[in-house]
Design an enzyme around this catalytic site. Structure first.
Site, PDB file in Angstrom:
ATOM      1  N   LYS A 102       0.615  -1.372   0.148  1.00  0.00           N
ATOM      2  CA  LYS A 102      -0.205  -0.015  -0.095  1.00  0.00           C
ATOM      3  C   LYS A 102       1.244   1.428  -0.439  1.00  0.00           C
ATOM      4  O   LYS A 102       1.150   2.062   0.403  1.00  0.00           O
ATOM      5  CB  LYS A 102      -1.202  -0.069   1.266  1.00  0.00           C
ATOM      6  CG  LYS A 102      -1.848  -1.329   1.242  1.00  0.00           C
ATOM      7  CD  LYS A 102      -2.908  -1.765  -0.155  1.00  0.00           C
ATOM      8  CE  LYS A 102      -3.175  -0.413  -0.427  1.00  0.00           C
ATOM      9  NZ  LYS A 102      -3.652  -1.038  -2.231  1.00  0.00           N
ATOM     10  N   SER A 107       3.055   0.439  -4.765  1.00  0.00           N
ATOM     11  CA  SER A 107       3.692  -0.330  -6.156  1.00  0.00           C
ATOM     12  C   SER A 107       3.450  -1.071  -6.767  1.00  0.00           C
ATOM     13  O   SER A 107       4.240  -0.957  -7.018  1.00  0.00           O
ATOM     14  CB  SER A 107       4.142  -1.099  -4.017  1.00  0.00           C
ATOM     15  OG  SER A 107       3.404  -2.467  -4.183  1.00  0.00           O
ATOM     16  N   HIS A 120      10.364  -7.488  -7.850  1.00  0.00           N
ATOM     17  CA  HIS A 120       9.579  -6.373  -7.047  1.00  0.00           C
ATOM     18  C   HIS A 120       8.622  -7.980  -6.078  1.00  0.00           C
ATOM     19  O   HIS A 120       8.523  -9.444  -7.147  1.00  0.00           O
ATOM     20  CB  HIS A 120       9.119  -6.071  -8.410  1.00  0.00           C
ATOM     21  CG  HIS A 120       7.786  -6.549  -8.391  1.00  0.00           C
ATOM     22  ND1 HIS A 120       6.821  -6.879  -8.435  1.00  0.00           N
ATOM     23  CD2 HIS A 120       7.747  -7.401 -10.094  1.00  0.00           C
ATOM     24  CE1 HIS A 120       5.389  -7.243  -9.394  1.00  0.00           C
ATOM     25  NE2 HIS A 120       6.445  -7.759 -10.009  1.00  0.00           N
ATOM     26  N   HIS A 134       6.910  -8.618  -1.807  1.00  0.00           N
ATOM     27  CA  HIS A 134       6.474  -7.747  -0.630  1.00  0.00           C
ATOM     28  C   HIS A 134       7.539  -8.555   0.216  1.00  0.00           C
ATOM     29  O   HIS A 134       7.398 -10.053   1.180  1.00  0.00           O
ATOM     30  CB  HIS A 134       5.224  -8.152  -0.156  1.00  0.00           C
ATOM     31  CG  HIS A 134       4.537  -7.377  -0.381  1.00  0.00           C
ATOM     32  ND1 HIS A 134       4.601  -6.354  -0.715  1.00  0.00           N
ATOM     33  CD2 HIS A 134       3.138  -7.199  -1.670  1.00  0.00           C
ATOM     34  CE1 HIS A 134       3.731  -5.602  -1.614  1.00  0.00           C
ATOM     35  NE2 HIS A 134       2.310  -6.023  -1.620  1.00  0.00           N
ATOM     36  N   ARG A 192       5.803   5.537   2.469  1.00  0.00           N
ATOM     37  CA  ARG A 192       4.283   6.668   2.754  1.00  0.00           C
ATOM     38  C   ARG A 192       3.894   7.005   4.326  1.00  0.00           C
ATOM     39  O   ARG A 192       4.419   6.120   5.001  1.00  0.00           O
ATOM     40  CB  ARG A 192       3.110   5.640   2.468  1.00  0.00           C
ATOM     41  CG  ARG A 192       1.801   6.490   2.034  1.00  0.00           C
ATOM     42  CD  ARG A 192       0.679   5.237   1.395  1.00  0.00           C
ATOM     43  NE  ARG A 192      -0.165   5.950   1.474  1.00  0.00           N
ATOM     44  CZ  ARG A 192      -1.434   5.606   0.081  1.00  0.00           C
ATOM     45  NH1 ARG A 192      -1.555   4.357  -0.075  1.00  0.00           N
ATOM     46  NH2 ARG A 192      -2.668   6.363   0.585  1.00  0.00           N
TER      47      ARG A 192
END
Length: 327
Positions: A54, A57, A111, A113, A135
Site C-alpha cells: 500500500k 507499489s 519485485h 513484498h 508512505r
C-alpha cells in the site's frame, strides 16, 4: 564558480579548445569502454524492489511490466507463501543464488513484498541495486485497512480477506480493534531493516537505526508515494536501461498505473491524534520523515522546476587533463 570552469585548484581554467578536446577524449574513453563490454549499466544489471504494501507499489510495478519488452529486460514477481516477508535461511541462500547466477533473466527487475536482504553476507560477487517507496505510516495503514475489506479498482471482483466487515477505521480505533492497532503501523522499518529478529520487534530503536543505515547505504533510490512522479523521473534519468519512457507512461495514466483502494474513508483528527500517541507511530514516522528528507535532498540535486514542470538536470561535471593522450 561558473559551470564548465576548471575545478582543479591551482590551475588556470582550460580554454574553449582545450575543454572541447577534453570532452572529445572522454567520449572516446566511454565509447571504447562500451565496446569492451565494460559499461556500468550492463546487461547483467539487477534491480530489487522489495515493495512495501500500500505504497503505490502496484502502480509503479505495472510501469515496469509495460516497459520490459520495449527496453529489453525481465520482470519477475517474488511470490512468498502467505505473503511472509521473512525468508527462511535456506530460501535466502536460494534466492541470492538465483538472482546472482540466473543469466537468462538479466537484466532483471525483481519485485515482491520481502524484507531487505544483504547479498554481501552470502559470499557472492556483485550486489543488486535496491529501490523502494515509502508512505506516511497512518495513510498507509488506513489504505491497507480498507483494501482488506473492499479491494481496489485493479481487481474489483477479487474477494478480500476482511470482505463483509463494514466497520470504519475510526470505529476500529475507537473500539481498540486489532486491525488498526499501533503494532500494525510497524512495517516500513522492518522492510528496510531486514532479516534480523530485532527488526520485527515493534518499537525497536535499533531497528529504526538499521533501517536508516540501509536506506542511505544500500538503496539506490527511495521515493515517497506522495511524490511518485518525481521518483519515476529520477529513476528514468539514472537507469534509462530499465526506465526509459517511464515518466511519460506514468503521466499518461494508462492501464493500471493509478491503483486506488475503494470505499476508503479518511480518518478523523481524533483518530489520528490517538494513533500519534503511540511510541510505535513516533518511531515509524521518524523513519518516514528521514526517508522523505533524503529523497527531497536527492531530488533537489537532480531536477529543477520551470513553469510548473520538472526537468532533469544535464550532466554538470567533466574531466580535464587526461593523460596519457589517446593516439
Amino acid at each position: 564558480m561558473s559551470t564548465g570552469s576548471s575545478v582543479m585548484l591551482g590551475l588556470l581554467p582550460l580554454s574553449s579548445a582545450e575543454r572541447t578536446m577534453a570532452r572529445h577524449e572522454v567520449v572516446e574513453v566511454e565509447l571504447r569502454r562500451s565496446e569492451d563490454g565494460g559499461g556500468w549499466e550492463a546487461d547483467d544489471s539487477v534491480i530489487i524492489y522489495n515493495r512495501v504494501p500500500k505504497t503505490a507499489s502496484t502502480s509503479f510495478t505495472n510501469i515496469a511490466y509495460d516497459l520490459c519488452s520495449r527496453n529489453r529486460f525481465h520482470v519477475l514477481h517474488i511470490n512468498t507463501t502467505k505473503n511472509n516477508p521473512v525468508m527462511s535461511l535456506q530460501d535466502q541462500v536460494r534466492f541470492v543464488r538465483n538472482v546472482t547466477t540466473w543469466r537468462e533473466m538479466k537484466p532483471g527487475f525483481y519485485h515482491g513484498h520481502v524484507a531487505y536482504l544483504d547479498f554481501s553476507k552470502y559470499g557472492v560477487k556483485g550486489k543488486p541495486m535496491y529501490i523502494n517507496v515509502v508512505r506516511d505510516p497512518i495513510e498507509r495503514l488506513v489504505s491497507y485497512y480498507y483494501f482488506l475489506r473492499f479491494g481496489d479498482d485493479y481487481r474489483p471482483g477479487l474477494r478480500r480477506r476482511k470482505q463483509g466487515d463494514k466497520k470504519t477505521f475510526d470505529e476500529c480505533v475507537s473500539s481498540g480493534g486489532s486491525d488498526c492497532a499501533p503494532e500494525k503501523l510497524w512495517l516500513q522499518i522492518p522492510f528496510f531493516c531486514g532479516h534480523h529478529s530485532e527488526c520485527w520487534n515493534a518499537g525497536s530503536r535499533w531497528a529504526l537505526e538499521q533501517a536508516k543505515y540501509n536506506l542511505v547505504n544500500e538503496y539506490l533510490l527511495v521515493g515517497v508515494t506522495e511524490e511518485l512522479e518525481d521518483f519515476i523521473m529520477i529513476l528514468e534519468a539514472v537507469l534509462p536501461r530499465f526506465f526509459k519512457g517511464a515518466t511519460e507512461l506514468y503521466r499518461s495514466g494508462k492501464k493500471s498505473h493509478l491503483r486506488k483502494t475503494t470505499e476508503k474513508k479518511p480518518p478523523t483528527k481524533e483518530t489520528i491524534a490517538k494513533l500519534q500517541q503511540s511510541d510505535i507511530w513516533k518511531i515509524e514516522n521518524e523513519f518516514y520523515e528521514f526517508a522523505l528528507e533524503h529523497f527531497q535532498f536527492v531530488r533537489a540535486h537532480a531536477v529543477r522546476e520551470k513553469d510548473g514542470e520538472l526537468y532533469v538536470l544535464a550532466q554538470s561535471f567533466f574531466y580535464e587533463k587526461i593523460y596519457p593522450k589517446l593516439s
